[in-house]
Design an enzyme around this catalytic site. Structure first.
Site, PDB file in Angstrom:
ATOM      1  N   GLY A 231       0.489  -0.760  -5.317  1.00 21.55           N
ATOM      2  CA  GLY A 231       0.466   0.316  -4.193  1.00 21.55           C
ATOM      3  C   GLY A 231      -0.733   0.345  -3.580  1.00 21.55           C
ATOM      4  N   CYS A 339       1.955 -12.587   1.866  1.00 22.67           N
ATOM      5  CA  CYS A 339       0.781 -13.410   1.432  1.00 22.67           C
ATOM      6  C   CYS A 339       0.748 -14.786   1.509  1.00 22.67           C
ATOM      7  CB  CYS A 339      -0.003 -12.764   0.249  1.00 22.67           C
ATOM      8  SG  CYS A 339       0.975 -12.749  -1.233  1.00 22.67           S
TER       9      CYS A 339
END
Length: 387
Positions: A231, A339
């Site tokens: 989150g 990423c």
């Protein structure tokens, strides 16, 4: 523990990791079995282990073997230290260095060895990074900085810096994002600091923060964080005033989010399922990926990655994009993040999606390099057709 004893402990841990055991699990087990080791000892051993995993091939080349002992011999030589000063065999130190453990000069090593990469990955990485391949991969051989995101809904960055300094934690603003602070001293104190406990900062990489800042948001926008995980990005968008719904295919990944949201003063709704008819102003997909941009933090991952796993991830990414796009309202925004530094997971995915999706428009595509200071990262923003 003496420096030599710490190296001996790192050798034992590395031998288990090289046999296939997860590094964190082995380090935790070692600490439980050796309770005489203080926090400084444990931190030093952990640093030895992760430095060796980041530089596994070059250290093995310098140390003469891809074993725990070989890696630690290589680590000493890479730092310019004569291993014989620590490999003494006295007390709990490793046995003295043998003539057969001379290793090889790194200047004679292949590029994949010098840059600590699997052979098969050098081609895809070179295709993706071009003439910045070697500098970017060299950064991945080093320890990652610790970054904090200032919760701008509740605090100013300079005020937070002062609070952290009062707890002995020095920070510096980072140019990648207006919310980013790089911790320059005492990072292990962050979790007990007043700023962290009061929800004024969260751990989040600077590149990730910059990508979140690039998400276009109107006041009160409804946002779906479709692959929310822990989150971090949901919290960053909520701090900017978004009404965030967090979802993940594995809801267990979100188990800490309610506590983090409460600490940050953020109203985030977690949902295990999203209704087919539900539409949002912004849908964010931080998709599963190789994590190649984060390999300073998770060096084991680069040694476990295979071409087949990369292909599987690319298929999953395409499926998530197609599914998530159905939850964007007409004229809304779809945001794709990884990423990763690999083109196959980044711009190639966007090109394929746009080719198959009539009326969608790419408004932003940016790749962050480890050379920028944070992790390797990618963000693309696409606008849905208005009808």
């Amino acid at each position: 523990m003496t420096p030599g004893a710490r190296i001996a402990a790192a050798i034992a841990v590395l031998d288990e990791v090289l046999s296939g055991a997860p590094a964190e699990k082995v380090l935790t087990t070692w600490a439980r079995r050796n309770r005489y080791a203080g926090s400084g000892d444990r931190a030093a051993i952990r640093d030895h282990v992760y430095d060796a995993l980041r530089c596994r091939r070059s250290f093995a080349w310098l140390g003469g073997a891809e074993t725990g002992r070989g890696l630690m011999l290589g680590a000493q030589r890479a730092s310019g230290t004569d291993p014989s000063s620590l490999f003494t065999g006295e007390g709990y130190a490793p046995a003295p260095v043998g003539a057969e453990e001379a290793g090889q000069d790194l200047s004679n090593a292949p590029d994949a060895v010098r840059l600590d990469m699997p052979d098969w990955l050098m081609g895809p990485l070179s295709d993706s990074l071009g003439d910045r391949t070697e500098p970017a991969l060299a950064v991945l051989r080093t320890r990652a900085p610790v970054f904090l995101r200032v919760n701008i809904a509740r605090a100013d960055r300079e005020d937070v810096r002062a609070m952290l300094a009062a707890d002995g934690i020095e920070t510096a603003p980072h140019p990648l994002a207006d919310t980013a602070l790089e911790v320059t001293s005492n990072p292990r104190r962050v979790a007990q600091s007043r700023a962290y406990l009061d929800g004024l900062v969260e751990l989040q990489d600077a590149s990730s923060q910059a990508a979140c800042a690039a998400v276009p948001l109107e006041p009160g926008a409804r946002v779906l964080d479709y692959c929310a995980g822990g989150g971090g990005k949901a919290l960053a968008l909520a701090a900017r005033g978004a009404r965030v719904t967090a979802h993940d295919s594995d809801p267990r990944r979100m188990r800490d989010l309610p506590v983090r949201a409460e600490r940050a003063g953020a109203a985030i709704v977690t949902e295990e399922t999203i209704a087919d008819a539900d539409r949002f102003d912004v849908v964010l997909c931080d998709v599963p990926c190789t994590g190649s941009g984060t390999w300073r933090r998770t060096p084991e991952a680069k040694w476990l990655l295979t071409p087949e796993r990369l292909d599987d991830l690319c298929r999953t990414q395409a499926e998530i994009l197609a599914t998530a796009a159905r939850h964007v309202k007409p004229g809304g925004t779809l945001v794709y993040m990884t990423c990763s530094m690999l083109t196959a997971e980044n711009s190639a995915q966007i090109e394929e999606f746009l080719a198959a999706s009539k009326g969608w428009t790419l408004t932003l595509s940016r790749r962050f390099s480890p050379e920028d200071g944070g992790d390797g990262f990618f963000v693309a923003v696409m606008d849905a057709p208005s009808t």
